[in-house]
Design a protein around this motif. Sequence first.
Motif, PDB file in Angstrom:
ATOM      1  N   VAL A 253      73.080  53.831  38.106  1.00  0.00           N
ATOM      2  CA  VAL A 253      73.821  55.074  37.837  1.00  0.00           C
ATOM      3  C   VAL A 253      73.451  55.676  36.481  1.00  0.00           C
ATOM      4  O   VAL A 253      74.128  56.566  35.978  1.00  0.00           O
ATOM      5  CB  VAL A 253      75.343  54.842  37.913  1.00  0.00           C
ATOM      6  N   GLY A 254      72.372  55.197  35.890  1.00  0.00           N
ATOM      7  CA  GLY A 254      71.880  55.776  34.644  1.00  0.00           C
ATOM      8  C   GLY A 254      72.683  55.429  33.416  1.00  0.00           C
ATOM      9  O   GLY A 254      72.709  56.202  32.449  1.00  0.00           O
ATOM     10  N   LEU A 255      73.354  54.268  33.410  1.00  0.00           N
ATOM     11  CA  LEU A 255      74.176  53.865  32.266  1.00  0.00           C
ATOM     12  C   LEU A 255      73.720  52.530  31.673  1.00  0.00           C
ATOM     13  O   LEU A 255      74.523  51.790  31.106  1.00  0.00           O
ATOM     14  CB  LEU A 255      75.651  53.760  32.688  1.00  0.00           C
ATOM     15  N   ALA A 256      72.439  52.251  31.769  1.00  0.00           N
ATOM     16  CA  ALA A 256      71.933  50.983  31.248  1.00  0.00           C
ATOM     17  C   ALA A 256      72.199  50.825  29.753  1.00  0.00           C
ATOM     18  O   ALA A 256      72.385  49.705  29.257  1.00  0.00           O
ATOM     19  CB  ALA A 256      70.437  50.862  31.532  1.00  0.00           C
ATOM     20  N   ASP A 257      72.252  51.939  29.009  1.00  0.00           N
ATOM     21  CA  ASP A 257      72.458  51.868  27.561  1.00  0.00           C
ATOM     22  C   ASP A 257      73.933  51.833  27.173  1.00  0.00           C
ATOM     23  O   ASP A 257      74.253  51.770  25.985  1.00  0.00           O
ATOM     24  CB  ASP A 257      71.795  53.075  26.882  1.00  0.00           C
ATOM     25  N   SER A 258      74.816  51.883  28.164  1.00  0.00           N
ATOM     26  CA  SER A 258      76.258  51.914  27.872  1.00  0.00           C
ATOM     27  C   SER A 258      76.942  50.605  28.251  1.00  0.00           C
ATOM     28  O   SER A 258      78.149  50.569  28.510  1.00  0.00           O
ATOM     29  CB  SER A 258      76.908  53.078  28.648  1.00  0.00           C
ATOM     30  N   TYR A 259      76.183  49.552  28.249  1.00  0.00           N
ATOM     31  CA  TYR A 259      76.660  48.260  28.757  1.00  0.00           C
ATOM     32  C   TYR A 259      77.853  47.724  27.975  1.00  0.00           C
ATOM     33  O   TYR A 259      78.816  47.222  28.553  1.00  0.00           O
ATOM     34  CB  TYR A 259      75.493  47.276  28.711  1.00  0.00           C
ATOM     35  N   LYS A 260      77.838  47.848  26.672  1.00  0.00           N
ATOM     36  CA  LYS A 260      78.854  47.196  25.827  1.00  0.00           C
ATOM     37  C   LYS A 260      80.011  48.112  25.435  1.00  0.00           C
ATOM     38  O   LYS A 260      80.941  47.666  24.775  1.00  0.00           O
ATOM     39  CB  LYS A 260      78.192  46.672  24.544  1.00  0.00           C
TER      40      LYS A 260
ATOM     41  N   LEU B  61      84.418  67.256  37.717  1.00  0.00           N
ATOM     42  CA  LEU B  61      83.218  67.114  36.891  1.00  0.00           C
ATOM     43  C   LEU B  61      82.564  68.463  36.649  1.00  0.00           C
ATOM     44  O   LEU B  61      82.646  69.376  37.486  1.00  0.00           O
ATOM     45  CB  LEU B  61      82.213  66.183  37.579  1.00  0.00           C
ATOM     46  N   ASP B  62      81.905  68.594  35.504  1.00  0.00           N
ATOM     47  CA  ASP B  62      81.148  69.807  35.257  1.00  0.00           C
ATOM     48  C   ASP B  62      79.899  69.800  36.145  1.00  0.00           C
ATOM     49  O   ASP B  62      79.545  68.770  36.733  1.00  0.00           O
ATOM     50  CB  ASP B  62      80.779  69.928  33.775  1.00  0.00           C
ATOM     51  N   PRO B  63      79.225  70.950  36.309  1.00  0.00           N
ATOM     52  CA  PRO B  63      78.097  71.033  37.241  1.00  0.00           C
ATOM     53  C   PRO B  63      77.003  70.003  36.995  1.00  0.00           C
ATOM     54  O   PRO B  63      76.431  69.473  37.955  1.00  0.00           O
ATOM     55  CB  PRO B  63      77.577  72.457  37.029  1.00  0.00           C
ATOM     56  N   LYS B  64      76.696  69.704  35.732  1.00  0.00           N
ATOM     57  CA  LYS B  64      75.626  68.744  35.457  1.00  0.00           C
ATOM     58  C   LYS B  64      75.997  67.349  35.939  1.00  0.00           C
ATOM     59  O   LYS B  64      75.205  66.660  36.585  1.00  0.00           O
ATOM     60  CB  LYS B  64      75.313  68.705  33.966  1.00  0.00           C
ATOM     61  N   HIS B  65      77.223  66.902  35.598  1.00  0.00           N
ATOM     62  CA  HIS B  65      77.613  65.552  36.009  1.00  0.00           C
ATOM     63  C   HIS B  65      77.799  65.468  37.522  1.00  0.00           C
ATOM     64  O   HIS B  65      77.529  64.430  38.131  1.00  0.00           O
ATOM     65  CB  HIS B  65      78.888  65.127  35.284  1.00  0.00           C
ATOM     66  N   ALA B  66      78.267  66.552  38.144  1.00  0.00           N
ATOM     67  CA  ALA B  66      78.367  66.568  39.600  1.00  0.00           C
ATOM     68  C   ALA B  66      76.982  66.416  40.225  1.00  0.00           C
ATOM     69  O   ALA B  66      76.804  65.687  41.216  1.00  0.00           O
ATOM     70  CB  ALA B  66      79.032  67.855  40.070  1.00  0.00           C
TER      71      ALA B  66
ATOM     72  N   SER C 171      81.898  60.093  28.261  1.00  0.00           N
ATOM     73  CA  SER C 171      82.399  61.354  28.786  1.00  0.00           C
ATOM     74  C   SER C 171      83.037  61.117  30.154  1.00  0.00           C
ATOM     75  O   SER C 171      82.853  60.057  30.774  1.00  0.00           O
ATOM     76  CB  SER C 171      81.254  62.367  28.925  1.00  0.00           C
ATOM     77  N   HIS C 172      83.771  62.126  30.631  1.00  0.00           N
ATOM     78  CA  HIS C 172      84.424  61.998  31.936  1.00  0.00           C
ATOM     79  C   HIS C 172      83.411  61.728  33.042  1.00  0.00           C
ATOM     80  O   HIS C 172      83.627  60.865  33.912  1.00  0.00           O
ATOM     81  CB  HIS C 172      85.210  63.282  32.235  1.00  0.00           C
ATOM     82  N   GLY C 173      82.298  62.451  33.015  1.00  0.00           N
ATOM     83  CA  GLY C 173      81.275  62.251  34.032  1.00  0.00           C
ATOM     84  C   GLY C 173      80.648  60.872  33.973  1.00  0.00           C
ATOM     85  O   GLY C 173      80.355  60.262  35.008  1.00  0.00           O
ATOM     86  N   MET C 174      80.428  60.352  32.771  1.00  0.00           N
ATOM     87  CA  MET C 174      79.855  59.016  32.624  1.00  0.00           C
ATOM     88  C   MET C 174      80.840  57.950  33.085  1.00  0.00           C
ATOM     89  O   MET C 174      80.455  56.934  33.665  1.00  0.00           O
ATOM     90  CB  MET C 174      79.425  58.791  31.180  1.00  0.00           C
TER      91      MET C 174
END
Length: 299
Positions: free
Chosen positions: A121-128, A164-169, A135-138
């Motif tokens: 889901v593109g969150l490899a850098d948000s592990y910790k 969600l905003d258009p980008k996160h959607a 953000s809400h979308g993340m």
Amino acid sequence: MSSLIKVDNLNKSFGSKQVLKDINFEVVKGEPVALVGPNGAGKTTLFSILCGYIPYNSGSVSILGETPSTAAVKNHFSALPQDAQLDPKYSIDKQLQFYAQLQGFTSKQSIIEAHRVLSLVGLADSYKVKPLELSHGMRKRASIAQSLMGSPQLIILDEATAGLDPKHAKDIREIISNLSGDITFVLSSHDLSELERLCDQVLYLENGKLQKHKVQTSDDDLQYLTLRMKQHSDNFVQEISNIPGVQNVSLLQGKEYLISYKVIENSAPLDITFLTLCYKNNWAYSQLVKGKTLENQLF
């Protein structure tokens, strides 16, 4: 092909109010399936029954050939309610590792699995990090990561892009599209244009009854094009009506038209002919859709 979901003559009542009435449908492995309908149509009740959260009165329901919520189903099927969130007090890695261990992963395997789904889901850098640091979308993507744990065959997502905003959607839609080769998604959403991009099959509920369950681009021997023009033209309808094979040109709303036509052998496809007329007559259009839009099919 074996069924992922099979529902036969399903009925559900709360007291004297019947919420679901003789529901029948089948979902097999493939492209995402949409569940749509107005508020109060019975969508949440149907989802709750599929997940095994509530009982039903009569009929039959099977998930991957098993009774909903049984142990045989749990590691192959997951669901994400609309407002599901990770606990704000704990880091994402701790939570996902915990959920992985509940599914039977060892401590070491749970770390690997948590990294795997966050990468999807593109969150490899948000592990910790903790959820509220995102953000809400993340945060929504992190919740979807939880539903991906254990590589389920079937996932139900309720209003995955709501709020969600258009980008996160768009990010969420790309995740679903990219994973659809391996996972079959059942999606609930009020955004028909979103479902139109993702889904070939639609389950439409209204007043507890299943009204439609296939997206159609044709009807018997008729084909359709939906056109959204940038401006009206006096000769537009007449010019289109004169194209060989065209049966009817109807104004739907605003500057949107529906063309019904029959395919004529050895003739140019109608969309190509239409584009040629646009160039010849200097018509400006904003959208050309093969078939009816989902909105026009359902309503």
